[in-house]
Design a protein around this motif. Structure first.
Motif, PDB file in Angstrom:
ATOM      1  N   GLY A   1       0.808  -1.136  -0.159  1.00 13.18           N
ATOM      2  CA  GLY A   1       0.019  -0.206   0.046  1.00 13.18           C
ATOM      3  C   GLY A   1       1.003   1.129   0.132  1.00 13.18           C
ATOM      4  O   GLY A   1       0.173   2.212   0.072  1.00 13.18           O
ATOM      5  N   PHE A   2       2.039   1.098  -0.031  1.00 13.29           N
ATOM      6  CA  PHE A   2       2.970   2.451  -0.151  1.00 13.29           C
ATOM      7  C   PHE A   2       3.091   3.200  -1.421  1.00 13.29           C
ATOM      8  O   PHE A   2       2.962   4.451  -1.467  1.00 13.29           O
ATOM      9  CB  PHE A   2       4.313   2.105   0.450  1.00 13.29           C
ATOM     10  N   TYR A   3       2.660   2.136  -2.366  1.00 11.01           N
ATOM     11  CA  TYR A   3       2.494   2.868  -3.930  1.00 11.01           C
ATOM     12  C   TYR A   3       1.102   2.293  -4.209  1.00 11.01           C
ATOM     13  O   TYR A   3       0.665   1.384  -3.912  1.00 11.01           O
ATOM     14  CB  TYR A   3       3.599   2.029  -4.962  1.00 11.01           C
ATOM     15  N   HIS A   4       0.507   3.088  -4.852  1.00 18.19           N
ATOM     16  CA  HIS A   4      -0.770   2.535  -5.835  1.00 18.19           C
ATOM     17  C   HIS A   4      -0.615   2.519  -7.250  1.00 18.19           C
ATOM     18  O   HIS A   4       0.003   3.448  -7.942  1.00 18.19           O
ATOM     19  CB  HIS A   4      -1.844   3.600  -5.530  1.00 18.19           C
ATOM     20  N   PRO A   5      -0.792   1.305  -7.742  1.00 21.11           N
ATOM     21  CA  PRO A   5      -0.480   1.098  -9.130  1.00 21.11           C
ATOM     22  C   PRO A   5      -1.408   2.040 -10.062  1.00 21.11           C
ATOM     23  O   PRO A   5      -2.512   2.381  -9.764  1.00 21.11           O
ATOM     24  CB  PRO A   5      -0.797  -0.234  -9.441  1.00 21.11           C
ATOM     25  N   TRP A   6      -0.872   2.297 -11.310  1.00 20.24           N
ATOM     26  CA  TRP A   6      -1.626   3.160 -12.166  1.00 20.24           C
ATOM     27  C   TRP A   6      -2.337   2.446 -12.790  1.00 20.24           C
ATOM     28  O   TRP A   6      -3.417   2.871 -13.048  1.00 20.24           O
ATOM     29  CB  TRP A   6      -0.457   3.837 -13.007  1.00 20.24           C
ATOM     30  N   THR A   7      -2.107   1.265 -13.052  1.00 25.97           N
ATOM     31  CA  THR A   7      -2.953   0.496 -13.808  1.00 25.97           C
ATOM     32  C   THR A   7      -3.173  -1.004 -12.972  1.00 25.97           C
ATOM     33  O   THR A   7      -2.124  -1.424 -12.634  1.00 25.97           O
ATOM     34  CB  THR A   7      -2.635  -0.093 -15.259  1.00 25.97           C
ATOM     35  N   GLY A   8      -3.936  -2.007 -13.244  1.00 21.69           N
ATOM     36  CA  GLY A   8      -4.108  -3.167 -12.702  1.00 21.69           C
ATOM     37  C   GLY A   8      -4.676  -3.072 -11.403  1.00 21.69           C
ATOM     38  O   GLY A   8      -5.179  -1.942 -10.960  1.00 21.69           O
ATOM     39  N   ALA A   9      -4.666  -4.186 -10.529  1.00 18.86           N
ATOM     40  CA  ALA A   9      -5.145  -4.208  -9.186  1.00 18.86           C
ATOM     41  C   ALA A   9      -4.380  -5.211  -8.361  1.00 18.86           C
ATOM     42  O   ALA A   9      -3.748  -6.092  -8.660  1.00 18.86           O
ATOM     43  CB  ALA A   9      -6.703  -4.737  -9.323  1.00 18.86           C
ATOM     44  N   VAL A  10      -4.595  -4.902  -7.003  1.00 19.62           N
ATOM     45  CA  VAL A  10      -4.080  -5.715  -5.822  1.00 19.62           C
ATOM     46  C   VAL A  10      -5.240  -6.279  -5.326  1.00 19.62           C
ATOM     47  O   VAL A  10      -6.301  -5.677  -4.755  1.00 19.62           O
ATOM     48  CB  VAL A  10      -3.031  -5.009  -4.799  1.00 19.62           C
ATOM     49  N   LEU A  11      -5.223  -7.891  -5.199  1.00 25.88           N
ATOM     50  CA  LEU A  11      -6.270  -8.329  -4.481  1.00 25.88           C
ATOM     51  C   LEU A  11      -5.868  -9.082  -3.301  1.00 25.88           C
ATOM     52  O   LEU A  11      -4.827  -9.673  -3.144  1.00 25.88           O
ATOM     53  CB  LEU A  11      -7.084  -9.383  -5.490  1.00 25.88           C
ATOM     54  N   PHE A  12      -6.581  -9.224  -2.160  1.00 25.57           N
ATOM     55  CA  PHE A  12      -6.262  -9.650  -0.740  1.00 25.57           C
ATOM     56  C   PHE A  12      -7.635 -10.349  -0.619  1.00 25.57           C
ATOM     57  O   PHE A  12      -8.524  -9.910  -0.186  1.00 25.57           O
ATOM     58  CB  PHE A  12      -5.741  -8.939   0.149  1.00 25.57           C
ATOM     59  N   GLU A  13      -7.614 -11.747  -0.438  1.00 27.76           N
ATOM     60  CA  GLU A  13      -8.460 -12.757  -0.017  1.00 27.76           C
ATOM     61  C   GLU A  13      -9.826 -12.255  -0.920  1.00 27.76           C
ATOM     62  O   GLU A  13     -10.933 -12.217  -0.624  1.00 27.76           O
ATOM     63  CB  GLU A  13      -8.923 -12.374   1.399  1.00 27.76           C
ATOM     64  N   GLY A  14      -9.379 -12.041  -2.221  1.00 22.72           N
ATOM     65  CA  GLY A  14     -10.532 -11.878  -3.123  1.00 22.72           C
ATOM     66  C   GLY A  14     -11.024 -10.477  -3.381  1.00 22.72           C
ATOM     67  O   GLY A  14     -12.026 -10.196  -4.357  1.00 22.72           O
ATOM     68  N   ARG A  15     -10.630  -9.426  -2.637  1.00 22.79           N
ATOM     69  CA  ARG A  15     -11.067  -8.279  -2.244  1.00 22.79           C
ATOM     70  C   ARG A  15     -10.158  -7.208  -2.983  1.00 22.79           C
ATOM     71  O   ARG A  15      -8.758  -7.236  -2.721  1.00 22.79           O
ATOM     72  CB  ARG A  15     -11.516  -7.665  -0.953  1.00 22.79           C
ATOM     73  N   ASP A  16     -10.476  -6.407  -3.786  1.00 22.19           N
ATOM     74  CA  ASP A  16      -9.575  -5.305  -4.359  1.00 22.19           C
ATOM     75  C   ASP A  16      -9.144  -4.245  -3.508  1.00 22.19           C
ATOM     76  O   ASP A  16     -10.117  -3.386  -2.870  1.00 22.19           O
ATOM     77  CB  ASP A  16     -10.415  -4.657  -5.683  1.00 22.19           C
ATOM     78  N   ILE A  17      -7.784  -4.151  -2.965  1.00 22.53           N
ATOM     79  CA  ILE A  17      -7.431  -3.278  -2.196  1.00 22.53           C
ATOM     80  C   ILE A  17      -6.587  -2.207  -2.710  1.00 22.53           C
ATOM     81  O   ILE A  17      -5.815  -1.593  -1.941  1.00 22.53           O
ATOM     82  CB  ILE A  17      -6.701  -3.978  -0.905  1.00 22.53           C
ATOM     83  N   SER A  18      -6.516  -2.172  -4.234  1.00 25.17           N
ATOM     84  CA  SER A  18      -5.618  -1.406  -4.761  1.00 25.17           C
ATOM     85  C   SER A  18      -5.571   0.172  -4.052  1.00 25.17           C
ATOM     86  O   SER A  18      -4.502   0.775  -4.125  1.00 25.17           O
ATOM     87  CB  SER A  18      -5.722  -1.198  -6.193  1.00 25.17           C
ATOM     88  N   ALA A  19      -6.698   0.638  -3.570  1.00 24.28           N
ATOM     89  CA  ALA A  19      -6.791   2.239  -3.350  1.00 24.28           C
ATOM     90  C   ALA A  19      -6.498   2.079  -1.622  1.00 24.28           C
ATOM     91  O   ALA A  19      -6.559   3.261  -1.190  1.00 24.28           O
ATOM     92  CB  ALA A  19      -7.836   2.708  -3.597  1.00 24.28           C
ATOM     93  N   THR A  20      -6.442   1.228  -0.935  1.00 22.79           N
ATOM     94  CA  THR A  20      -6.330   1.324   0.403  1.00 22.79           C
ATOM     95  C   THR A  20      -5.035   1.776   1.013  1.00 22.79           C
ATOM     96  O   THR A  20      -4.045   1.423   0.435  1.00 22.79           O
ATOM     97  CB  THR A  20      -6.515  -0.127   1.087  1.00 22.79           C
ATOM     98  N   ARG A  21      -4.922   2.350   1.951  1.00 20.46           N
ATOM     99  CA  ARG A  21      -3.533   2.608   2.545  1.00 20.46           C
ATOM    100  C   ARG A  21      -2.865   1.797   3.510  1.00 20.46           C
ATOM    101  O   ARG A  21      -3.651   0.868   4.029  1.00 20.46           O
ATOM    102  CB  ARG A  21      -3.794   4.252   3.316  1.00 20.46           C
ATOM    103  N   PRO A  22      -1.667   1.949   3.660  1.00 21.46           N
ATOM    104  CA  PRO A  22      -1.009   0.997   4.573  1.00 21.46           C
ATOM    105  C   PRO A  22      -1.668   0.724   5.990  1.00 21.46           C
ATOM    106  O   PRO A  22      -1.589  -0.576   6.406  1.00 21.46           O
ATOM    107  CB  PRO A  22       0.414   1.436   4.758  1.00 21.46           C
TER     108      PRO A  22
END
Length: 265
Positions: free
Chosen positions: A56-77
């Motif tokens: 969460g220290f960087y937010h990707p410009w494209t794509g997604a980060v999923l944790f336990e099936g949930r999109d957390i791309s925009a969440t903070r550390p």
């Protein structure tokens, strides 16, 4: 929660840019439950950028980060820490004037309940919470073999012990996954051996998957279940340590030498 053997965390087609520099280009990886997943590659390959996207220290410009099936791309550390994503850094993130036990207790902050009222009036629930954290801190101290050092000031400890305390603070978060950036940098061979053993115990005894960036290839090949290899922001190979070690692209980009089959010829 991820099913046994399923992916607890995924990076899907991540892209990350700093000005004209593309740090990550269409990067996808899956971190399986109960596994140690290593990220390797030459300097500037994008390994730390990928870890920073996962934590969460960087937010990707494209794509997604999923944790336990949930999109957390925009969440903070801090939000990711509360979800169960713990992070250790290449540098030591301890409080040198505090003891090992006090440092580990600070790791419980994300789980604390109550506000100013609890701090001032200490209701029974707050006291129970403090007792629970104290018990869990002692369990972490025992696990990391810090019994003789629990009351030592961290600033007076050896580098390897301070890194162990740093790991203890991460474990205090009760993580569902542990993200580690070059955890063995600067360690002696003996200290590396101890930390490698703790990482395997974290996976085997607590079932916590670990994703790490590490440059010591002997360690990577010994403790990893999966290895992803990055070069210039791309994943060029992924597989078991044996598969990666003999991949011609990996040898050319990073490991050097000849594939094992060729070397034996």
């Amino acid at each position: 929660m991820a099913a046994p053997g399923g992916a607890i965390m995924e990076a899907r087609a991540l892209g990350l840019r700093f000005g004209a520099v593309e740090a990550l280009k269409d990067v996808s990886i899956r971190i399986e439950a109960g596994s140690v997943h290593a990220l390797i590659g030459p300097n500037g390959a994008g390994k730390s950028s990928l870890l920073n996207c996962l934590s969460g220290f960087y937010h990707p410009w494209t794509g997604a980060v999923l944790f336990e099936g949930r999109d957390i791309s925009a969440t903070r550390p801090p939000e990711r820490a509360r979800l169960g994503i713990a992070r250790t850094f290449q540098g030591i993130q301890t409080y040198p004037s505090m003891t090992a036990r006090e440092n580990i207790l600070t790791g419980f902050h994300a789980q604390m309940k109550g506000g100013v009222f609890s701090g001032l009036f200490r209701p029974r629930s707050a006291i129970r919470q403090e007792e629970e954290f104290a018990t869990r801190a002692e369990e972490i101290i025992d696990f990391l073999e810090l019994e003789q050092d629990r009351h030592r000031t961290v600033g007076d400890m050896s580098y390897g012990l301070r890194k162990r305390v740093d790991l203890g603070r991460a474990l205090a978060l009760a993580p569902k996954i542990l993200v580690m950036d070059e955890p063995m940098a600067g360690m002696s061979p003996e200290e590396k051996g101890d930390l490698a053993r703790f990482i395997l115990d974290i996976r085997d005894h607590f079932g916590i998957p670990v994703v790490l960036v590490e440059h010591d290839m002997d360690v990577v090949m010994d403790i990893s279940d999966r290895v992803s290899v990055l070069e210039f922001g791309h994943v060029i190979a992924e597989g078991t340590p044996t598969e990666v070690r003999s991949d011609a692209r990996v040898i050319a980009a990073y490991l050097g030498g000849a594939p094992e089959a060729e070397a034996a010829a």
